[in-house]
Motif scaffolding. Structure first.
Motif, PDB file in Angstrom:
ATOM      1  N   SER A  49       0.896  -1.148   0.113  1.00 13.42           N
ATOM      2  CA  SER A  49       0.104  -0.104   0.089  1.00 13.42           C
ATOM      3  C   SER A  49       1.110   1.097  -0.096  1.00 13.42           C
ATOM      4  CB  SER A  49      -1.047   0.068   1.170  1.00 13.42           C
ATOM      5  OG  SER A  49      -0.322   0.472   2.555  1.00 13.42           O
ATOM      6  N   SER A  50       0.176   2.316  -0.187  1.00 12.06           N
ATOM      7  CA  SER A  50       0.909   3.716  -0.130  1.00 12.06           C
ATOM      8  C   SER A  50       1.623   4.125   1.177  1.00 12.06           C
ATOM      9  CB  SER A  50      -0.011   4.695  -0.773  1.00 12.06           C
ATOM     10  OG  SER A  50      -1.188   4.886   0.065  1.00 12.06           O
ATOM     11  N   GLY A  51       0.829   3.251   1.986  1.00  6.85           N
ATOM     12  CA  GLY A  51       1.220   3.515   3.587  1.00  6.85           C
ATOM     13  C   GLY A  51       2.205   2.282   4.042  1.00  6.85           C
ATOM     14  N   ASN A  52       2.797   1.521   3.066  1.00  8.73           N
ATOM     15  CA  ASN A  52       3.958   0.626   3.034  1.00  8.73           C
ATOM     16  C   ASN A  52       3.424  -0.781   3.787  1.00  8.73           C
ATOM     17  OD1 ASN A  52       6.101   1.074   1.846  1.00  8.73           O
ATOM     18  ND2 ASN A  52       7.354   1.600   3.422  1.00  8.73           N
ATOM     19  N   VAL A  53       1.953  -0.903   4.034  1.00  8.19           N
ATOM     20  CA  VAL A  53       1.547  -2.137   4.424  1.00  8.19           C
ATOM     21  C   VAL A  53       1.811  -3.166   3.235  1.00  8.19           C
ATOM     22  CG1 VAL A  53      -0.671  -3.199   5.156  1.00  8.19           C
ATOM     23  CG2 VAL A  53      -0.005  -0.842   5.790  1.00  8.19           C
ATOM     24  N   ALA A  87     -12.101  -9.018   2.215  1.00  5.23           N
ATOM     25  CA  ALA A  87     -12.034  -8.406   1.244  1.00  5.23           C
ATOM     26  C   ALA A  87     -10.987  -9.019  -0.018  1.00  5.23           C
ATOM     27  CB  ALA A  87     -11.770  -7.029   1.604  1.00  5.23           C
ATOM     28  N   GLY A  88     -10.915 -10.232   0.065  1.00  2.00           N
ATOM     29  CA  GLY A  88     -10.098 -10.822  -0.892  1.00  2.00           C
ATOM     30  C   GLY A  88     -10.427 -11.112  -2.319  1.00  2.00           C
ATOM     31  N   PHE A  89      -9.571 -11.776  -3.050  1.00  2.83           N
ATOM     32  CA  PHE A  89      -9.894 -12.301  -4.333  1.00  2.83           C
ATOM     33  C   PHE A  89     -11.043 -13.180  -4.639  1.00  2.83           C
ATOM     34  CE2 PHE A  89      -7.504 -13.786  -8.536  1.00  2.83           C
ATOM     35  CZ  PHE A  89      -8.031 -12.895  -9.039  1.00  2.83           C
ATOM     36  N   THR A 125     -15.964  -4.269  -6.612  1.00  2.45           N
ATOM     37  CA  THR A 125     -15.040  -5.224  -6.079  1.00  2.45           C
ATOM     38  C   THR A 125     -14.148  -4.667  -4.869  1.00  2.45           C
ATOM     39  OG1 THR A 125     -12.955  -6.273  -7.069  1.00  2.45           O
ATOM     40  CG2 THR A 125     -13.299  -3.989  -7.704  1.00  2.45           C
ATOM     41  N   PHE A 126     -13.448  -5.273  -4.221  1.00  2.05           N
ATOM     42  CA  PHE A 126     -12.583  -5.018  -3.165  1.00  2.05           C
ATOM     43  C   PHE A 126     -11.226  -4.743  -3.684  1.00  2.05           C
ATOM     44  CE2 PHE A 126     -15.738  -7.732  -0.878  1.00  2.05           C
ATOM     45  CZ  PHE A 126     -16.317  -6.749   0.075  1.00  2.05           C
ATOM     46  N   ILE A 127     -10.689  -5.444  -4.973  1.00  2.00           N
ATOM     47  CA  ILE A 127      -9.497  -5.231  -5.773  1.00  2.00           C
ATOM     48  C   ILE A 127      -9.713  -4.646  -6.996  1.00  2.00           C
ATOM     49  CG2 ILE A 127      -7.501  -6.871  -6.298  1.00  2.00           C
ATOM     50  CD1 ILE A 127      -8.896  -8.771  -4.520  1.00  2.00           C
ATOM     51  N   ILE A 146      -5.773  -5.103   1.883  1.00  2.00           N
ATOM     52  CA  ILE A 146      -4.645  -4.631   2.477  1.00  2.00           C
ATOM     53  C   ILE A 146      -4.664  -3.417   3.226  1.00  2.00           C
ATOM     54  CG2 ILE A 146      -2.278  -3.448   1.794  1.00  2.00           C
ATOM     55  CD1 ILE A 146      -2.425  -6.614   1.305  1.00  2.00           C
ATOM     56  N   ASP A 147      -5.382  -2.316   2.548  1.00  2.00           N
ATOM     57  CA  ASP A 147      -5.697  -0.966   3.188  1.00  2.00           C
ATOM     58  C   ASP A 147      -6.975  -0.575   2.971  1.00  2.00           C
ATOM     59  OD1 ASP A 147      -5.488   1.584   4.002  1.00  2.00           O
ATOM     60  OD2 ASP A 147      -3.465   1.843   3.337  1.00  2.00           O
ATOM     61  N   PHE A 148      -8.007  -0.536   3.579  1.00  2.00           N
ATOM     62  CA  PHE A 148      -9.500  -0.330   3.436  1.00  2.00           C
ATOM     63  C   PHE A 148      -9.384   0.927   2.622  1.00  2.00           C
ATOM     64  CE2 PHE A 148     -13.786   0.316   4.311  1.00  2.00           C
ATOM     65  CZ  PHE A 148     -14.317  -0.868   3.702  1.00  2.00           C
ATOM     66  N   VAL A 149      -8.869   1.785   2.911  1.00  2.00           N
ATOM     67  CA  VAL A 149      -9.095   3.183   2.418  1.00  2.00           C
ATOM     68  C   VAL A 149      -7.843   3.731   1.558  1.00  2.00           C
ATOM     69  CG1 VAL A 149     -10.750   3.893   4.143  1.00  2.00           C
ATOM     70  CG2 VAL A 149      -8.154   4.277   4.588  1.00  2.00           C
ATOM     71  N   GLY A 150      -6.916   2.868   1.721  1.00  2.00           N
ATOM     72  CA  GLY A 150      -5.753   3.511   0.804  1.00  2.00           C
ATOM     73  C   GLY A 150      -5.490   2.863  -0.511  1.00  2.00           C
ATOM     74  N   LEU A 151      -4.577   3.389  -1.167  1.00  2.00           N
ATOM     75  CA  LEU A 151      -4.294   3.156  -2.706  1.00  2.00           C
ATOM     76  C   LEU A 151      -2.901   2.121  -2.484  1.00  2.00           C
ATOM     77  CD1 LEU A 151      -4.642   6.521  -4.498  1.00  2.00           C
ATOM     78  CD2 LEU A 151      -6.110   4.623  -4.212  1.00  2.00           C
TER      79      LEU A 151
END
Length: 161
Positions: A49-53, A87-89, A125-127, A146-151
């Motif tokens: 994620s953009s937050g490094n997660v 929130a997976g594939f 979608t979640f993805i 990965i990050d519910f609100v992040g990119l």
């Protein structure tokens, strides 16, 4: 990886592939389908994620149903390292591949247009690994597990037998 390739493409481009093998690449639905038909195949999604997660998920029995809709078929995802596994594939299983010029999702509106990408959309979608890279104004390149609100900063899809 870096937004250097625009993934907002038509169906023919997704079918045949585009990008650069040394950077951002979409192999092509017809080639992915052909590889997956050669034996038992799994798919793995890796994201940062953009937050490094970071996170990933691995799904067995991956294949794209024969025909031109390239319907996603996966077994239950295992080895799931997500903050939000719901929130997976798996949510996209049994869905055909949709693009802005070929709307095959279950929504009234075209998800490929509203999410500025192309994917196996269901009721949304979640993805959206093929969405617009690092854009806060459009629901772009993301994985809500990965990050519910992040990119996402990076994502990759890998298959193996």
């Amino acid at each position: 990886m870096d937004g250097s390739v625009d993934f907002y493409r038509n169906f023919a481009e997704y079918e045949n592939g585009f990008g650069n093998v040394d950077g951002e690449l979409w192999l092509g639905l017809k080639y992915i389908q052909e590889l997956a038909e050669q034996g038992s195949t799994e798919i793995r999604l890796d994201m940062t994620s953009s937050g490094n997660v970071t996170g990933h998920e691995t799904c067995p029995d991956f294949k794209l149903t024969e025909g031109t809709n390239y319907t996603l078929n996966i077994g239950p995802c295992t080895d799931v390292k997500l903050l939000y596994p719901e929130a997976g594939f798996d949510y996209n299983n049994q869905m055909p591949f949709s693009t802005y010029d070929r709307d095959l999702d279950m929504e009234i509106d075209n998800c490929a247009v509203s999410h500025h990408g192309a994917w196996w959309y269901s009721m949304g979608t979640f993805i959206n690994l093929n969405g617009l890279y690092q854009n806060d104004t459009i629901a772009g390149h993301y994985h809500e597990g990965i990050d519910f609100v992040g990119l996402l900063r990076t994502s990759s899809m890998m298959i193996r037998r």
